[in-house]
Design an enzyme around this catalytic site. Structure first.
Site, PDB file in Angstrom:
ATOM      1  N   VAL A  14     -16.429  44.655  39.181  1.00 38.76           N
ATOM      2  CA  VAL A  14     -15.328  44.012  40.516  1.00 38.76           C
ATOM      3  C   VAL A  14     -15.561  44.966  41.448  1.00 38.76           C
ATOM      4  CG1 VAL A  14     -12.829  43.039  40.210  1.00 38.76           C
ATOM      5  CG2 VAL A  14     -14.294  42.694  37.897  1.00 38.76           C
ATOM      6  N   ASP A  32     -12.407  56.427  41.577  1.00 37.05           N
ATOM      7  CA  ASP A  32     -12.782  56.214  39.750  1.00 37.05           C
ATOM      8  C   ASP A  32     -12.834  57.268  39.665  1.00 37.05           C
ATOM      9  OD1 ASP A  32     -14.393  53.670  38.491  1.00 37.05           O
ATOM     10  OD2 ASP A  32     -14.976  55.684  37.824  1.00 37.05           O
ATOM     11  N   CYS A 266     -16.214  39.026  29.443  1.00 39.92           N
ATOM     12  CA  CYS A 266     -15.043  38.166  29.889  1.00 39.92           C
ATOM     13  C   CYS A 266     -14.983  37.224  29.433  1.00 39.92           C
ATOM     14  CB  CYS A 266     -15.369  37.958  31.284  1.00 39.92           C
ATOM     15  SG  CYS A 266     -15.187  38.465  32.878  1.00 39.92           S
ATOM     16  N   ARG A 337     -22.465  45.367  28.507  1.00 40.16           N
ATOM     17  CA  ARG A 337     -21.476  45.371  27.790  1.00 40.16           C
ATOM     18  C   ARG A 337     -21.112  43.678  26.598  1.00 40.16           C
ATOM     19  NH1 ARG A 337     -17.146  45.244  32.928  1.00 40.16           N
ATOM     20  NH2 ARG A 337     -19.134  43.757  33.156  1.00 40.16           N
TER      21      ARG A 337
END
Length: 425
Positions: A14, A32, A266, A337
């Site tokens: 993202v 990060d 998600c 993921r």
């Protein structure tokens, strides 16, 4: 406010595309905590494959005071000159499917060190309605010593990135925006609108924006759960589910969902956030959690179906060689993921099969680290008693199954992707 200078906290699937986009018009600090990730990006390489190397290199700058461009760093001191902080860290669930907000809280604490009067913090991470105001803002206040909506302000604009999608990229996806005051809402909306080609939708409150995001994924999860349940029913009736969906799809308002494994960061996660919050209010969300149970059961269901087909063909199950094509959670994308392919692998192994997994997109080292699984390197090194198409990577469309199949091999196509002549079901 002085000239806009944006910090993006979290440079994953993202954050990086968003940072790259904003950097075409504004000075942006991409931060990060992963040094390896930072070093890759500084070299113009995005291992998630979300941002092309030429686009990334076009905005990179080594000057933290450049008028525009993307300055990348794992040194949090780089955040101190920024006045807009956009949080794009992951939000996951634990082994009990409870929301994990630690990355969000940690990012808030880090930002609070550098907050100045008038600064705006914008959250993009998916959360349950109320999380921004109930969980994040108190941290910002406590750690900074500032007063919310007096000294600093907050917005929420939920991410809408679809990993691997090269058509619906961040710049041409309509974004929902919101702010902690009407004036700040307008500022947040204007900021996003300045870089998006398809515009924005300004929500009336942060909670509305949070709720809108989470039901997007809940709705999709429930729809997929419905067709997954149909697939289970029609399998018992010996009816081809794909044929049924094709026939039903001739009606103008029939929604074209297909059965499959529902993983990823998600759809397989977000419904638990809404469910947990609903239960805090004394409501048990039956449909949402039922959909989750159905979708989470599909890996073991597919494994059982494959074993049944093998038995029908009088194939010996124990010691049988099974090849699974694809491991990532979706096609043409390296994202592993929360992949549900692992559920199918473990279920097949529990029957005593020797299971191999081949995926041209997944990174072998990451798969080994996250799941303890060694991906097979060579596709055509063995012949198999059963082959399962789990992920519809483009590369699999031209695969030569005749070189992979033993004489009576089972071919199970979860995605209805292979040629009809190759499939056992």
């Amino acid at each position: 406010m002085s000239t806009v200078k944006i910090a993006i906290i979290g440079l994953g699937y993202v954050g990086l595309p968003l940072a790259r986009l904003f950097a075409t018009q504004y000075p942006v600090v991409g931060y990060d905590i992963k040094k390896k990730r930072i070093n890759e990006l500084k070299n113009g390489e995005d291992t998630t494959l979300e941002v092309a190397s030429d686009l990334l290199q076009a905005v990179l700058t080594s000057d933290p005071k450049a008028a525009k461009g993307l300055y990348i760093s794992h040194d949090e001191e780089a955040l101190k000159e920024c006045n807009h902080y956009i949080v794009t860290v992951p939000t996951s669930v634990d082994k009990n499917n409870q929301p994990v907000l630690e990355p969000l809280i940690s990012a808030s604490k880090k930002i609070a060190k550098y907050l100045k009067k008038g600064d705006i913090v914008i959250y993009e991470s998916t959360v349950y309605p109320g999380a921004t105001e109930e969980d994040c803002i108190p941290v910002l206040e406590k750690e900074s010593g500032f007063t919310f909506n007096k000294d600093f302000f907050v917005g929420y604009s939920p991410e809408r990135i679809s990993p691997g999608d090269k058509v619906k990229t961040v710049e041409n996806i309509l974004k929902v925006t919101s702010g902690s005051t009407p004036e700040i809402a307008q500022k947040v909306d204007k900021l996003y609108k300045s870089v998006l080609t398809t515009g924005t939708h300004l929500a009336p409150s942060i909670k509305v924006a949070e709720a809108a995001k989470i039901i997007e994924n809940c709705q999709r999860d429930i729809n997929i759960a419905f067709v997954n349940e149909l697939a289970k029913i029609f399998s018992l009736m010996n009816i081809n589910t794909s044929d049924v969906l094709e026939a039903a799809g001739t009606k103008w308002n029939f929604l074209p969902f297909k059965p499959g494994l529902v993983g990823g960061h998600c759809i397989g996660v977000d419904p638990f956030y809404l469910a947990q919050k609903a239960q805090q209010f004394g409501y048990y969300p039956e449909i949402i959690l039922s959909g989750r149970r159905v979708n989470d059961s599909m890996g073991t269901h597919v494994a059982s179906e494959v074993i049944k087909l093998m038995i029908d063909k009088e194939l010996k199950v124990k010691g049988a060689k099974v090849l699974i094509l694809g491991f990532t959670f979706k096609e043409n994308c390296p994202d592993i993921r929360n992949t549900k392919v692992i559920d199918m692998v473990l279920a097949l192994q529990s029957f005593g099969t020797k299971t191999a997994v081949y995926d041209p997109w997944a990174k072998r080292k990451e798969v080994k680290q996250e799941y303890g699984l060694d991906l097979t390197k060579e596709l055509y090194s063995h012949k198999y008693d059963a082959i399962v198409l789990a992920v519809s990577h483009d590369e699999f469309k031209t695969i030569d199954l005749d070189k992979l199949k033993k004489k009576k091999a089972v071919v199970y196509d979860i995605k209805d992707f292979l040629d009809e002549k190759d499939k056992s079901l």
